[in-house]
Design an enzyme around this catalytic site. Sequence first.
Site, mmCIF file in Angstrom:
data_model
loop_
_atom_site.group_PDB
_atom_site.id
_atom_site.type_symbol
_atom_site.label_atom_id
_atom_site.label_comp_id
_atom_site.label_asym_id
_atom_site.label_seq_id
_atom_site.Cartn_x
_atom_site.Cartn_y
_atom_site.Cartn_z
ATOM 1 C CD GLU A 215 -4.263 0.882 2.256
ATOM 2 O OE1 GLU A 215 -4.417 0.000 2.782
ATOM 3 O OE2 GLU A 215 -3.970 1.480 2.565
ATOM 4 N N PRO A 216 -5.246 1.822 -3.942
ATOM 5 C CG PRO A 216 -5.782 0.544 -5.869
ATOM 6 C CD PRO A 216 -4.473 0.957 -4.811
ATOM 7 N NE ARG B 255 -4.609 16.877 -5.119
ATOM 8 C CZ ARG B 255 -4.091 17.078 -5.985
ATOM 9 N NH1 ARG B 255 -4.105 18.262 -7.304
ATOM 10 N NH2 ARG B 255 -2.590 16.965 -5.843
ATOM 11 C CB CYS C 7 -13.469 36.684 0.430
ATOM 12 S SG CYS C 7 -14.775 37.667 -0.985
HETATM 13 C C1 LIG Z 1 -4.452 8.026 0.867
HETATM 14 C C2 LIG Z 1 -3.762 7.304 1.731
HETATM 15 C C3 LIG Z 1 -4.323 6.198 0.620
HETATM 16 C C4 LIG Z 1 -4.246 6.483 -1.452
HETATM 17 O O1 LIG Z 1 -3.210 7.239 -1.695
HETATM 18 P P1 LIG Z 1 -3.200 7.626 -3.195
HETATM 19 O O2 LIG Z 1 -2.266 7.580 -3.302
HETATM 20 O O3 LIG Z 1 -4.281 8.833 -3.061
HETATM 21 O O4 LIG Z 1 -3.336 6.673 -4.032
HETATM 22 C C5 LIG Z 1 -3.820 4.706 0.597
HETATM 23 N N1 LIG Z 1 -4.164 4.831 2.080
HETATM 24 C C6 LIG Z 1 -3.835 5.105 2.992
HETATM 25 C C7 LIG Z 1 -3.272 4.758 4.040
HETATM 26 C C8 LIG Z 1 -4.258 6.568 2.480
HETATM 27 O O5 LIG Z 1 -3.791 7.198 3.549
#
Ligand SMILES: *Cc1c(COP(=O)(O)O)cnc(C)c1O
Length: 436
Positions: free
Chosen positions: A289-290, A329, A360
């Site tokens: 899940e990138p 961030r 501010c």
């Molecule tokens: C945030 C998140 C991601 C993506 O993470 P990256 O660091 O942006 O690749 C994938 N899976 C889950 C469950 C997340 O919480």
Amino acid sequence: MYLNGTMRINSQGHLEIGNVDTVDLVKDFGTPLWVIDEQGFRQNCRDIKQAFSRLGESMVIYASKTLCTTAICKIVAQEGLGLDVVSGGELYTAIKAGFPVEKIYFHGNNKSREEIKMAVEAGIGRIVVDNFYELKLLDKICKELGKEQDVLLRITPGVEAHTHEYIKTGQIDSKFGFTLPDGQAMEGVKEAISLDNVRLVGLHCHIGSQIFAMQSFQHATSIMMDFIAEVKKTSGYELMELDMGGGFGIYYYHGDEPPDVEDWAEAVMLTVESKAKELGLTTPRVIVEPGRSIAGSAGVTLYMAGSVKEVKGIRKYLAVDGGMGDNPRPALYGSKYTAIVANRANEAAVETVSIAGKCCESGDMLIWDCDLPSVTAGDIIAVFATGAYNYTMSSNYNRLPRPAMVLVNNGSADLILKRESYEDLIRNDLIPGRLL
Ligand SMILES: *Cc1c(COP(=O)(O)O)cnc(C)c1O
């Protein structure tokens, strides 16, 4: 290196993205402006997909919390990736964009009844169940709807990823998932198997974000495979899907040395394969899940330089027309970024300035100590690698309207997110009659 994808410095010394001059973008769309390099974004999708598919059965799903608009969902769908959503809002966006629902995975540690119902009714691919409360609730909702739902269980493996405290998620003391070491995970699996309206197909874990150490992924994968074997041993149930989450790190700042995506793919896929052999398991289908590693480098934020304040002998502050509203961030995590003067991109750096936002808050600093050519009001400041967790984390603090977003590709620039107006800011405000 901060220039990636289609970014380059053109013959006029201007930063160009997708063959579009950023000076023209500023003329046409104003500042602050989020610019997304379509080819860069697509290439990142392809590189990751290719790296994993070459090593076995796998699916890449894009973490939409990173950068989510209907146009972005369209691109992700066209690249053949799946999608990870964490809220009804993200799911709604994906559905509105026509995203194939069977390729959507729904995460979150406190999904509401309405969100679960919306997902099941839509025919979502997987719900990644986070806890016992949700497991029971989901089963009940499925029963009411007369539907069976494929689920993964989110497991907290107890792995410490080497990254910022707030973006670590794999450690035992975490709000997410079923804890593995104390037996909660096994209990969750047993309960899921026993329920009539959910079908347990696999497990999920996500150990954190902006990770450079590939051993962290290897280690977590190995622990998850051991657990799959344990499940098989105790219940005879073989889990066929292993989702190893996102978290692959990217370059933001001098000193960041992200490995190649192939290294990430190997850390996960080769571990899955060797562990499957060792433990006598069928090799599960792997999901990753990138988010950041797809969207991050594809985004650049353009700001207009404004006031300058010099604190003699200490520091020069250069203020821009955005800040923590469009990129929280640095204030939130102390994240570091790189910037250039986009309209004089090939001039040598002659001074060190700190780039401040206009909110501010003293903490509203985008970059401390950035080496730039001499800057004056009206110059365009480009901050790199802002594609991930900028727009999606943005706010209207100080009632600053959110910037516009343009998608650039092959010489054309298309608005994919309108700039907010003052009218937008008061759209949901109400004045009770007794105040009139
Ligand atoms: C945030 C998140 C991601 C993506 O993470 P990256 O660091 O942006 O690749 C994938 N899976 C889950 C469950 C997340 O919480």
